[in-house]
Scaffold this motif. Structure first.
Motif, PDB file in Angstrom:
ATOM      1  N   THR A  44       0.810  -1.231   0.000  1.00 35.37           N
ATOM      2  CA  THR A  44       0.000   0.000   0.000  1.00 35.37           C
ATOM      3  C   THR A  44       0.836   1.271   0.000  1.00 35.37           C
ATOM      4  O   THR A  44       0.341   2.342  -0.325  1.00 35.37           O
ATOM      5  CB  THR A  44      -0.919   0.033   1.229  1.00 35.37           C
ATOM      6  OG1 THR A  44      -0.116   0.076   2.424  1.00 35.37           O
ATOM      7  CG2 THR A  44      -1.819  -1.189   1.255  1.00 35.37           C
ATOM      8  N   ARG A 105      -0.379  10.782  -1.983  1.00 32.70           N
ATOM      9  CA  ARG A 105       0.427  10.581  -3.181  1.00 32.70           C
ATOM     10  C   ARG A 105       0.644  11.953  -3.820  1.00 32.70           C
ATOM     11  O   ARG A 105      -0.255  12.521  -4.435  1.00 32.70           O
ATOM     12  CB  ARG A 105      -0.300   9.674  -4.176  1.00 32.70           C
ATOM     13  CG  ARG A 105      -0.631   8.295  -3.625  1.00 32.70           C
ATOM     14  CD  ARG A 105       0.562   7.367  -3.739  1.00 32.70           C
ATOM     15  NE  ARG A 105       0.164   5.981  -3.537  1.00 32.70           N
ATOM     16  CZ  ARG A 105       0.266   5.325  -2.388  1.00 32.70           C
ATOM     17  NH1 ARG A 105       0.746   5.947  -1.326  1.00 32.70           N
ATOM     18  NH2 ARG A 105      -0.105   4.070  -2.289  1.00 32.70           N
ATOM     19  N   ARG A 126       5.606   5.362  -4.239  1.00 31.78           N
ATOM     20  CA  ARG A 126       4.426   5.557  -5.076  1.00 31.78           C
ATOM     21  C   ARG A 126       3.975   7.013  -5.199  1.00 31.78           C
ATOM     22  O   ARG A 126       2.794   7.289  -5.398  1.00 31.78           O
ATOM     23  CB  ARG A 126       3.264   4.698  -4.578  1.00 31.78           C
ATOM     24  CG  ARG A 126       3.604   3.216  -4.554  1.00 31.78           C
ATOM     25  CD  ARG A 126       2.410   2.381  -4.257  1.00 31.78           C
ATOM     26  NE  ARG A 126       2.785   0.986  -4.119  1.00 31.78           N
ATOM     27  CZ  ARG A 126       1.927  -0.005  -3.886  1.00 31.78           C
ATOM     28  NH1 ARG A 126       0.648   0.257  -3.773  1.00 31.78           N
ATOM     29  NH2 ARG A 126       2.345  -1.246  -3.773  1.00 31.78           N
ATOM     30  N   SER A 145      -2.266   5.815 -11.753  1.00 27.27           N
ATOM     31  CA  SER A 145      -2.258   6.152 -10.327  1.00 27.27           C
ATOM     32  C   SER A 145      -3.647   6.088  -9.697  1.00 27.27           C
ATOM     33  O   SER A 145      -3.773   5.973  -8.472  1.00 27.27           O
ATOM     34  CB  SER A 145      -1.681   7.556 -10.128  1.00 27.27           C
ATOM     35  OG  SER A 145      -2.559   8.542 -10.657  1.00 27.27           O
ATOM     36  N   LYS A 147      -5.938   3.837  -9.541  1.00 26.53           N
ATOM     37  CA  LYS A 147      -6.307   2.601  -8.831  1.00 26.53           C
ATOM     38  C   LYS A 147      -5.842   2.607  -7.379  1.00 26.53           C
ATOM     39  O   LYS A 147      -6.394   1.896  -6.531  1.00 26.53           O
ATOM     40  CB  LYS A 147      -5.742   1.388  -9.555  1.00 26.53           C
ATOM     41  CG  LYS A 147      -4.234   1.256  -9.528  1.00 26.53           C
ATOM     42  CD  LYS A 147      -3.763   0.026 -10.280  1.00 26.53           C
ATOM     43  CE  LYS A 147      -2.276  -0.241 -10.113  1.00 26.53           C
ATOM     44  NZ  LYS A 147      -1.420   0.900 -10.446  1.00 26.53           N
ATOM     45  N   ASP A 148      -4.810   3.401  -7.072  1.00 21.40           N
ATOM     46  CA  ASP A 148      -4.304   3.463  -5.690  1.00 21.40           C
ATOM     47  C   ASP A 148      -5.113   4.401  -4.805  1.00 21.40           C
ATOM     48  O   ASP A 148      -4.986   4.359  -3.571  1.00 21.40           O
ATOM     49  CB  ASP A 148      -2.848   3.941  -5.688  1.00 21.40           C
ATOM     50  CG  ASP A 148      -1.871   2.835  -6.058  1.00 21.40           C
ATOM     51  OD1 ASP A 148      -2.276   1.662  -5.989  1.00 21.40           O
ATOM     52  OD2 ASP A 148      -0.729   3.146  -6.406  1.00 21.40           O
TER      53      ASP A 148
END
Length: 253
Positions: A44, A105, A126, A145, A147-148
């Protein structure tokens, strides 16, 4: 006497700039290297991010920078968002990760990923690095990006694209708005106040003081389409501009 005072200030600034540089390098080595290895196995990215928070805390504490935050109650901490902010100092990302209780992020230019240790750790952790010279590749990076961004993992975008050289709010870039529309996530405007005075662009010394972070109300993006991104962008900028002028000396042209 004025000459002596000027000389003393110059010496003090030099010593404190050296202090900032040396301590930051030490913290980067001590925490950046573990982040690189942990990020390789983290699914994660939350643990590497927590180490990044520790790195930020050390730098802020060492240089006696305090943070005041207003508006944390305006969003659900377990939900994901796209935070969009002004950008006037390298202190900005350090401050927001310490006060926003989410894994963030950051969206940044691809050249940052090339910085030894820091850039490697950020990339493996990430962070979202975009090649501004290649629009197609930038869009692909944003799409990957998305999907995170779930379960309280949010994106953070400094909309001016780079630090303001004079603290005045600049034109906003569309990347954050585009990401929010594609990901179907709410946007939260964030105004960062005072960071420019503590560490302006091209400065090395971090001056002690108070930095304020004002979190705005979430903006529901479901009513906007891709054709409305300019309207949405101007709305976000207007909110940040009004907040800057409300909580500080005018920082807009």
């Amino acid at each position: 006497m004025p000459i002596m005072n000027k000389l003393f200030r110059k010496i003090t600034d030099g010593v404190m700039a050296l202090w900032t540089t040396v301590t930051t390098v030490i913290y980067t080595i001590l925490l950046g290297i573990p982040v690189i290895f942990i990020a390789l196995v983290s699914k994660t990215g939350k643990l590497p991010f927590k180490l990044g928070c520790a790195w930020s805390w050390l730098i802020m504490k060492t240089n006696r920078v305090k943070i005041q935050v207003i508006g944390l109650e305006k969003f659900v901490h377990e939900k994901s968002y796209v935070f969009i902010s002004n950008h006037a100092s390298n202190l900005d990302p350090l401050a927001v990760i310490l006060v926003i209780p989410q894994t963030l992020r950051f969206i940044g230019k691809s050249s940052l990923a090339k910085i030894p240790i820091f850039g490697w750790a950020a990339k493996l952790g990430r962070m979202i690095f975009i090649d501004r010279s290649d629009h197609t590749k930038a869009v692909e990076t944003i799409n990957k990006s998305i999907k995170d961004l779930k379960n309280g993992i949010s994106a953070f975008f400094f909309a001016e694209g780079t630090r303001s050289s004079d603290g005045i709010l600049q034109t906003f870039k569309k990347g954050g708005v585009v990401l929010a529309l594609k990901a179907k996530l709410p946007i939260i405007p964030v105004a960062i106040i005072g960071s420019y005075r503590l560490l302006p662009k091209r400065a090395i010394r971090i001056r002690p003081g108070i930095l304020k972070i004002i979190i705005g109300d979430p903006i529901d993006t479901s009513a906007y389409s891709d054709n409305d991104k300019d309207i949405l962008l101007q709305k976000v900028r207007r909110i940040i501009e009004e907040t800057l002028n409300e909580y500080s000396l005018p920082l807009t042209a």
